[in-house]
Design a protein around this motif. Structure first.
Motif, PDB file in Angstrom:
ATOM      1  N   THR A   1      45.553  26.406  43.824  1.00 44.82           N
ATOM      2  CA  THR A   1      44.939  27.566  44.475  1.00 44.82           C
ATOM      3  C   THR A   1      44.959  27.422  45.991  1.00 44.82           C
ATOM      4  O   THR A   1      44.559  26.388  46.522  1.00 44.82           O
ATOM      5  CB  THR A   1      43.470  27.700  44.029  1.00 44.82           C
ATOM      6  OG1 THR A   1      43.378  27.496  42.618  1.00 44.82           O
ATOM      7  CG2 THR A   1      42.900  29.045  44.406  1.00 44.82           C
ATOM      8  N   HIS A   2      45.413  28.450  46.676  1.00 44.75           N
ATOM      9  CA  HIS A   2      45.309  28.478  48.130  1.00 44.75           C
ATOM     10  C   HIS A   2      43.867  28.803  48.532  1.00 44.75           C
ATOM     11  O   HIS A   2      43.256  29.721  47.972  1.00 44.75           O
ATOM     12  CB  HIS A   2      46.214  29.571  48.728  1.00 44.75           C
ATOM     13  CG  HIS A   2      47.673  29.265  48.683  1.00 44.75           C
ATOM     14  ND1 HIS A   2      48.282  28.345  49.517  1.00 44.75           N
ATOM     15  CD2 HIS A   2      48.664  29.790  47.907  1.00 44.75           C
ATOM     16  CE1 HIS A   2      49.587  28.313  49.275  1.00 44.75           C
ATOM     17  NE2 HIS A   2      49.841  29.171  48.299  1.00 44.75           N
TER      18      HIS A   2
ATOM     19  N   THR B   1      45.295  33.533  45.834  1.00 46.71           N
ATOM     20  CA  THR B   1      45.781  33.146  44.509  1.00 46.71           C
ATOM     21  C   THR B   1      45.006  33.977  43.504  1.00 46.71           C
ATOM     22  O   THR B   1      43.778  33.857  43.406  1.00 46.71           O
ATOM     23  CB  THR B   1      45.554  31.648  44.263  1.00 46.71           C
ATOM     24  OG1 THR B   1      46.246  30.895  45.272  1.00 46.71           O
ATOM     25  CG2 THR B   1      46.067  31.235  42.894  1.00 46.71           C
TER      26      THR B   1
ATOM     27  N   ASP C   1      54.822  31.450  43.114  1.00 49.08           N
ATOM     28  CA  ASP C   1      54.272  30.916  44.369  1.00 49.08           C
ATOM     29  C   ASP C   1      54.555  31.874  45.518  1.00 49.08           C
ATOM     30  O   ASP C   1      54.687  31.459  46.671  1.00 49.08           O
ATOM     31  CB  ASP C   1      54.833  29.518  44.654  1.00 49.08           C
ATOM     32  CG  ASP C   1      56.360  29.467  44.686  1.00 49.08           C
ATOM     33  OD1 ASP C   1      57.016  30.466  44.295  1.00 49.08           O
ATOM     34  OD2 ASP C   1      56.902  28.427  45.112  1.00 49.08           O
TER      35      ASP C   1
ATOM     36  N   ASN D   1      50.766  33.898  44.108  1.00 52.76           N
ATOM     37  CA  ASN D   1      50.368  33.012  45.221  1.00 52.76           C
ATOM     38  C   ASN D   1      49.856  31.652  44.736  1.00 52.76           C
ATOM     39  O   ASN D   1      48.841  31.144  45.211  1.00 52.76           O
ATOM     40  CB  ASN D   1      49.301  33.686  46.096  1.00 52.76           C
ATOM     41  CG  ASN D   1      49.799  34.921  46.794  1.00 52.76           C
ATOM     42  OD1 ASN D   1      50.883  34.933  47.367  1.00 52.76           O
ATOM     43  ND2 ASN D   1      49.005  35.989  46.742  1.00 52.76           N
ATOM     44  N   LEU D   2      50.587  31.045  43.801  1.00 51.69           N
ATOM     45  CA  LEU D   2      50.237  29.694  43.370  1.00 51.69           C
ATOM     46  C   LEU D   2      50.580  28.672  44.455  1.00 51.69           C
ATOM     47  O   LEU D   2      51.506  28.875  45.246  1.00 51.69           O
ATOM     48  CB  LEU D   2      50.981  29.329  42.081  1.00 51.69           C
ATOM     49  CG  LEU D   2      50.463  29.978  40.798  1.00 51.69           C
ATOM     50  CD1 LEU D   2      51.461  29.762  39.663  1.00 51.69           C
ATOM     51  CD2 LEU D   2      49.094  29.419  40.423  1.00 51.69           C
TER      52      LEU D   2
END
Length: 271
Positions: free
Chosen positions: A54-55, A96, A208, A236-237
């Motif tokens: 996670t971002h 994410t 991602d 957004n992984l």
């Protein structure tokens, strides 16, 4: 009751319980051998390593529409009250996050109604970094899935199949979202690939990048085919380079707001 009688009674009780447990174990083994148990995805035998996928994000994190995905407003200030908290305005599809079926259907499954057993999945990672370095709008294609299976074995039912394009390293740089001409440019899945994965009963796909579809997609073909089938996606992984191609288990911390089309999620992998 005499001491000797008591001891004899305890012995008989212990022997009876031992026979019960032995019989139960034998019965369980026989049922498993006969294939009568409910099939469940094969989860990782953990060594204790946990990887955060996670971002951390704030209003500067890149979003599809270019607007801040989260806004902070002080609700209680420490100097005034001795404690503090923020009022947050969060847009569902930022950071994410999960794309639930309801995101691309009128009355599909909301993020709050995703089955819990589909949120804990064997994780399969398909690496396309080499071709993404050559073509920003590269896609996971059926041949990439076939190559994964040849190298790592079958993709189990209920799995999460994630694309590792190397794009997570670009967060904070304009190239995460756009090319030099300002056009969307980032990797994603092809519809042919996700159709193949749907036939394997894969639970979710992950990328991602900003979208399940590549940046140059004109029709959101993956969104319109994958999500209405009752499956979900993760966008957004981060952290995929820290995991093997196969063998990890992913835990998807889905938000649970009623009627949600998705939302920011804490995604963790154990290997």
């Amino acid at each position: 009751m005499c001491d000797a009688c008591l001891i004899e009674s305890v012995k008989k009780s212990m022997l009876s319980r031992r026979a019960l447990f032995t019989g139960a174990a034998a019965t369980t083994a026989a049922v498993m051998a006969s294939g009568l148990t409910t099939a469940r995805p094969a989860l990782a035998q953990s060594t204790g390593k946990v990887v955060d996928l996670t971002h951390a994000y704030d209003g500067a994190f890149p979003t599809f529409d270019g607007n801040p995905g989260i806004l902070y407003e002080p609700a209680v200030k420490f100097a005034d009250s001795g404690y503090q908290l923020w009022k947050l305005t969060i847009f569902e599809h930022t950071g994410t996050h999960i794309d639930a079926p309801l995101h691309f259907t009128k009355d599909g499954t909301s993020v709050a109604d995703l089955p819990p057993d589909r949120l804990v999945c064997p994780l399969c990672i398909i690496d396309i970094k080499a071709k993404a370095a050559e073509e920003p709008n590269a896609m996971v294609e059926p041949e990439d899935i076939e190559a994964f299976v040849t190298a790592n074995g079958a993709i189990p039912a209920g799995a999460c199949v994630a694309m590792n394009s190397g794009w997570a390293a670009k967060v904070g740089d304009p190239s995460y979202r756009n090319d030099a001409e300002g056009k969307f440019a980032f990797p994603g899945f092809s519809k042919a690939a996700t159709d193949m994965l749907a036939g394997m009963d894969v639970a979710c796909i992950g990328v991602d990048t900003l979208s399940l579809d590549p940046g140059n997609s004109a029709d959101f073909a993956v969104h319109f085919s994958w999500l209405p089938g009752g499956r979900f996606g993760i966008e957004n992984l981060a952290g995929l380079d820290g995991l093997p191609a196969a063998g990890a288990t992913v835990f998807v911390g889905a938000p649970k707001h009623k009627g949600g089309t998705g939302g920011p999620a804490r995604v963790m992998a154990v290997v």
